[in-house]
Scaffold this active site. Structure first.
Site, PDB file in Angstrom:
ATOM      1  N   TYR A 175       0.981  10.487  15.744  1.00 21.97           N
ATOM      2  CA  TYR A 175       1.707   9.565  14.853  1.00 21.97           C
ATOM      3  C   TYR A 175       2.284   8.404  15.668  1.00 21.97           C
ATOM      4  O   TYR A 175       2.101   7.232  15.329  1.00 21.97           O
ATOM      5  CB  TYR A 175       2.815  10.333  14.127  1.00 21.97           C
ATOM      6  CG  TYR A 175       3.684   9.482  13.231  1.00 21.97           C
ATOM      7  CD1 TYR A 175       3.161   8.856  12.104  1.00 21.97           C
ATOM      8  CD2 TYR A 175       5.045   9.305  13.516  1.00 21.97           C
ATOM      9  CE1 TYR A 175       3.974   8.083  11.281  1.00 21.97           C
ATOM     10  CE2 TYR A 175       5.857   8.540  12.689  1.00 21.97           C
ATOM     11  CZ  TYR A 175       5.312   7.928  11.582  1.00 21.97           C
ATOM     12  OH  TYR A 175       6.113   7.154  10.771  1.00 21.97           O
TER      13      TYR A 175
ATOM     14  N   SER B 188       7.426   2.536  12.959  1.00 18.88           N
ATOM     15  CA  SER B 188       8.433   3.601  12.986  1.00 18.88           C
ATOM     16  C   SER B 188       9.108   3.625  14.349  1.00 18.88           C
ATOM     17  O   SER B 188       8.533   3.155  15.340  1.00 18.88           O
ATOM     18  CB  SER B 188       7.717   4.929  12.741  1.00 18.88           C
ATOM     19  OG  SER B 188       8.489   6.008  13.195  1.00 18.88           O
TER      20      SER B 188
ATOM     21  N   GLY C 217       8.641   6.882  -2.339  1.00 17.89           N
ATOM     22  CA  GLY C 217       9.231   6.663  -1.017  1.00 17.89           C
ATOM     23  C   GLY C 217       9.531   5.211  -0.676  1.00 17.89           C
ATOM     24  O   GLY C 217       9.929   4.410  -1.533  1.00 17.89           O
ATOM     25  N   ILE C 218       9.353   4.888   0.596  1.00 19.07           N
ATOM     26  CA  ILE C 218       9.688   3.551   1.093  1.00 19.07           C
ATOM     27  C   ILE C 218       8.838   2.489   0.384  1.00 19.07           C
ATOM     28  O   ILE C 218       9.337   1.420   0.018  1.00 19.07           O
ATOM     29  CB  ILE C 218       9.484   3.495   2.631  1.00 19.07           C
ATOM     30  CG1 ILE C 218      10.488   4.439   3.322  1.00 19.07           C
ATOM     31  CG2 ILE C 218       9.617   2.076   3.158  1.00 19.07           C
ATOM     32  CD1 ILE C 218      10.260   4.627   4.823  1.00 19.07           C
ATOM     33  N   GLY C 219       7.577   2.797   0.149  1.00 18.70           N
ATOM     34  CA  GLY C 219       6.675   1.842  -0.521  1.00 18.70           C
ATOM     35  C   GLY C 219       7.179   1.471  -1.908  1.00 18.70           C
ATOM     36  O   GLY C 219       7.164   0.298  -2.301  1.00 18.70           O
TER      37      GLY C 219
ATOM     38  N   THR D 129       0.853  -1.197   0.000  1.00 22.28           N
ATOM     39  CA  THR D 129       0.000   0.000   0.000  1.00 22.28           C
ATOM     40  C   THR D 129       0.888   1.246   0.000  1.00 22.28           C
ATOM     41  O   THR D 129       1.992   1.238   0.565  1.00 22.28           O
ATOM     42  CB  THR D 129      -0.951   0.029   1.224  1.00 22.28           C
ATOM     43  OG1 THR D 129      -0.173   0.156   2.423  1.00 22.28           O
ATOM     44  CG2 THR D 129      -1.809  -1.215   1.283  1.00 22.28           C
ATOM     45  N   GLY D 130       0.409   2.294  -0.665  1.00 23.31           N
ATOM     46  CA  GLY D 130       1.178   3.549  -0.723  1.00 23.31           C
ATOM     47  C   GLY D 130       2.538   3.345  -1.350  1.00 23.31           C
ATOM     48  O   GLY D 130       3.567   3.656  -0.750  1.00 23.31           O
ATOM     49  N   SER D 131       2.544   2.817  -2.591  1.00 24.19           N
ATOM     50  CA  SER D 131       3.841   2.470  -3.193  1.00 24.19           C
ATOM     51  C   SER D 131       4.156   3.258  -4.458  1.00 24.19           C
ATOM     52  O   SER D 131       4.949   2.830  -5.280  1.00 24.19           O
ATOM     53  CB  SER D 131       3.907   0.960  -3.461  1.00 24.19           C
ATOM     54  OG  SER D 131       2.730   0.489  -4.069  1.00 24.19           O
ATOM     55  N   THR D 132       3.546   4.443  -4.600  1.00 21.31           N
ATOM     56  CA  THR D 132       3.888   5.267  -5.764  1.00 21.31           C
ATOM     57  C   THR D 132       5.166   6.069  -5.530  1.00 21.31           C
ATOM     58  O   THR D 132       5.710   6.660  -6.452  1.00 21.31           O
ATOM     59  CB  THR D 132       2.744   6.251  -6.116  1.00 21.31           C
ATOM     60  OG1 THR D 132       2.494   7.067  -4.967  1.00 21.31           O
ATOM     61  CG2 THR D 132       1.477   5.532  -6.512  1.00 21.31           C
TER      62      THR D 132
HETATM   63  N1  LIG Z   1      10.105   8.591   5.797  1.00 16.24           N
HETATM   64  C1  LIG Z   1      10.578   8.247   6.984  1.00 16.24           C
HETATM   65  O1  LIG Z   1      11.615   8.743   7.461  1.00 16.24           O
HETATM   66  C2  LIG Z   1       9.859   7.157   7.778  1.00 16.24           C
HETATM   67  C3  LIG Z   1      10.423   6.732   8.991  1.00 16.24           C
HETATM   68  C4  LIG Z   1       9.790   5.716   9.711  1.00 16.24           C
HETATM   69  C5  LIG Z   1       8.611   5.161   9.214  1.00 16.24           C
HETATM   70  N2  LIG Z   1       8.083   5.601   8.051  1.00 16.24           N
HETATM   71  C6  LIG Z   1       6.831   4.979   7.588  1.00 16.24           C
HETATM   72  O2  LIG Z   1       7.053   4.410   6.321  1.00 16.24           O
HETATM   73  C7  LIG Z   1       5.850   4.464   5.540  1.00 16.24           C
HETATM   74  C8  LIG Z   1       6.119   5.147   4.200  1.00 16.24           C
HETATM   75  O3  LIG Z   1       6.645   6.431   4.448  1.00 16.24           O
HETATM   76  P1  LIG Z   1       7.172   7.379   3.249  1.00 16.24           P
HETATM   77  O4  LIG Z   1       7.939   8.479   3.880  1.00 16.24           O
HETATM   78  O5  LIG Z   1       7.792   6.561   2.187  1.00 16.24           O
HETATM   79  O6  LIG Z   1       5.750   7.954   2.738  1.00 16.24           O
HETATM   80  P2  LIG Z   1       5.429   9.017   1.603  1.00 16.24           P
HETATM   81  O7  LIG Z   1       6.659   9.384   0.837  1.00 16.24           O
HETATM   82  O8  LIG Z   1       4.604  10.103   2.216  1.00 16.24           O
HETATM   83  O9  LIG Z   1       4.498   8.152   0.629  1.00 16.24           O
HETATM   84  C9  LIG Z   1       3.201   7.814   0.997  1.00 16.24           C
HETATM   85  C10 LIG Z   1       2.602   6.904  -0.055  1.00 16.24           C
HETATM   86  O10 LIG Z   1       1.288   6.561   0.341  1.00 16.24           O
HETATM   87  C11 LIG Z   1       0.391   6.839  -0.742  1.00 16.24           C
HETATM   88  N3  LIG Z   1      -0.899   7.172  -0.143  1.00 16.24           N
HETATM   89  C12 LIG Z   1      -1.162   8.210   0.699  1.00 16.24           C
HETATM   90  N4  LIG Z   1      -2.455   8.145   1.104  1.00 16.24           N
HETATM   91  C13 LIG Z   1      -2.992   7.034   0.497  1.00 16.24           C
HETATM   92  C14 LIG Z   1      -4.279   6.402   0.532  1.00 16.24           C
HETATM   93  N5  LIG Z   1      -5.252   6.928   1.256  1.00 16.24           N
HETATM   94  N6  LIG Z   1      -4.467   5.258  -0.190  1.00 16.24           N
HETATM   95  C15 LIG Z   1      -3.459   4.726  -0.928  1.00 16.24           C
HETATM   96  N7  LIG Z   1      -2.215   5.268  -0.985  1.00 16.24           N
HETATM   97  C16 LIG Z   1      -2.002   6.406  -0.297  1.00 16.24           C
HETATM   98  C17 LIG Z   1       1.036   7.921  -1.538  1.00 16.24           C
HETATM   99  O11 LIG Z   1       0.631   7.791  -2.877  1.00 16.24           O
HETATM  100  P3  LIG Z   1      -0.344   8.824  -3.641  1.00 16.24           P
HETATM  101  O12 LIG Z   1       0.038  10.196  -3.188  1.00 16.24           O
HETATM  102  O13 LIG Z   1       0.018   8.518  -5.058  1.00 16.24           O
HETATM  103  O14 LIG Z   1      -1.725   8.414  -3.266  1.00 16.24           O
HETATM  104  C18 LIG Z   1       2.517   7.515  -1.426  1.00 16.24           C
HETATM  105  O15 LIG Z   1       2.828   6.513  -2.381  1.00 16.24           O
HETATM  106  C19 LIG Z   1       4.828   5.191   6.413  1.00 16.24           C
HETATM  107  O16 LIG Z   1       4.032   4.258   7.095  1.00 16.24           O
HETATM  108  C20 LIG Z   1       5.701   5.953   7.403  1.00 16.24           C
HETATM  109  O17 LIG Z   1       5.014   6.217   8.624  1.00 16.24           O
HETATM  110  C21 LIG Z   1       8.668   6.601   7.328  1.00 16.24           C
END
Ligand SMILES: NC(=O)c1ccc[n+]([C@@H]2O[C@H](COP(=O)([O-])OP(=O)(O)OC[C@H]3O[C@@H](n4cnc5c(N)ncnc54)[C@H](OP(=O)(O)O)[C@@H]3O)[C@@H](O)[C@H]2O)c1
Length: 264
Positions: free
Chosen positions: A154, A141, A18-20, A13-16
């Site tokens: 969060y 996280s 970042g980490i996804g 989920t959410g794989s467009t």
């Molecule tokens: N970044 C960090 O430093 C970090 C650290 C610890 C944990 N995490 C965790 O890792 C995970 C990913 O983080 P990230 O930073 O890679 O996130 P991100 O860059 O904000 O990406 C979020 C992704 O979720 C999608 N998305 C958002 N709302 C959605 C919905 N309602 N339905 C389907 N897709 C949805 C977005 O795609 P669209 O915009 O295309 O819908 C995007 O692909 C999260 O759970 C975050 O809490 C992140």
């Protein structure tokens, strides 16, 4: 260790981005058929095309759906009736004055970061247990354990995910299905670079800038740099493998040593 996920279907989920996106690429590289998910057709199409470029020959299924709603989750099931590896990666985060977070905002964090994952587990776990194989992973996280004062909502949602993972692992006990959380630490995703340069000397090259940022603002990190998304993905790919069959009900860390504890 040769990780072979051929014949498995994975939903991230959410794989467009970042980490996804890195997780989707890692799973595809290991041979899995991977569903790329985001909210809009356009971004999902672009994410799927990028993945196909990155992993030539990958079998990619674009699934545009807002998985934070029941309708969205059902749309995913329609497009993808069988999922062997479910990665609940989607999550929102942001800073807020703890005394100013409204009831609606608390509910939104719970609904997006916790309930959306629970709903997909409810939909896909029975099929996995029936088939006698499955992998569920919830991306948590460091904030689940080191709850930041400016991100209590969060932190709460990520702590809840640890409990959800442990509980559903018990539900799946003895079935061949494992359920775990992955505790990701501070990661180099889009936007982070600008954020870092807002806080440290703009003239520093990236390597030095991120290290200066980590030293000053994230001193707990033993890695002393941001984690690359691929480093989180590597853990997820391993947990998705046959080889990880004895790891369940746990919270596994890819946090750069950020959480100052021996367990989990
Ligand atoms: N970044 C960090 O430093 C970090 C650290 C610890 C944990 N995490 C965790 O890792 C995970 C990913 O983080 P990230 O930073 O890679 O996130 P991100 O860059 O904000 O990406 C979020 C992704 O979720 C999608 N998305 C958002 N709302 C959605 C919905 N309602 N339905 C389907 N897709 C949805 C977005 O795609 P669209 O915009 O295309 O819908 C995007 O692909 C999260 O759970 C975050 O809490 C992140």
């Amino acid at each position: 260790m040769q990780i072979d996920l051929r014949g498995r279907t994975a939903l991230v989920t959410g794989s467009t981005q970042g980490i996804g996106a890195a997780i989707a690429a890692g799973l595809a590289r290991a041979g899995a058929r991977v569903a790329v998910n985001g909210r809009s057709e356009e971004r999902v199409r672009a994410g799927a095309a990028e993945l196909e470029r990155e992993v030539p020959g990958a079998e990619v299924v674009p699934v545009a759906a807002d998985v934070t709603t029941q309708e969205g989750a059902l749309r995913v099931v329609e497009a993808l009736p069988q999922v062997d590896v479910l990665v609940n990666n989607l999550g929102v985060f942001g800073a807020a004055d703890p005394l100013e977070i409204s009831d609606d905002e608390w509910r939104r964090y719970f609904e997006v970061n916790v309930l959306a994952a629970v709903r997909l587990i409810r939909l896909f776990l029975p099929g996995m247990t029936e088939r006698g194989w499955g992998r569920v992973q919830n991306i948590a996280s460091d904030s689940a354990i080191v709850v930041p004062a400016e991100m209590i909502h969060y932190g709460m949602s990520k702590t809840a995910l640890l409990a959800v993972s442990r509980g559903f692992a018990k539900q799946a006990a003895g079935t061949g299905v494992t359920v775990n959380s992955v505790i990701a630490g501070p990661t180099h995703t889009g936007g982070v670079r600008n954020f870092v340069y807002e806080l440290v000397d703009r003239t520093l090259p990236w390597e030095e800038a991120q290290r200066a940022f980590m030293r000053r603002y994230r001193p707990q990190s033993l890695l002393q740099r941001l984690i690359e998304p691929e480093e989180i993905a590597n853990m997820v790919v391993y947990l998705a493998s046959d080889q990880a069959s004895a790891t369940t009900g746990g919270a596994v860390r890819a946090d750069g040593g950020y959480v100052d504890s021996i367990l989990p």
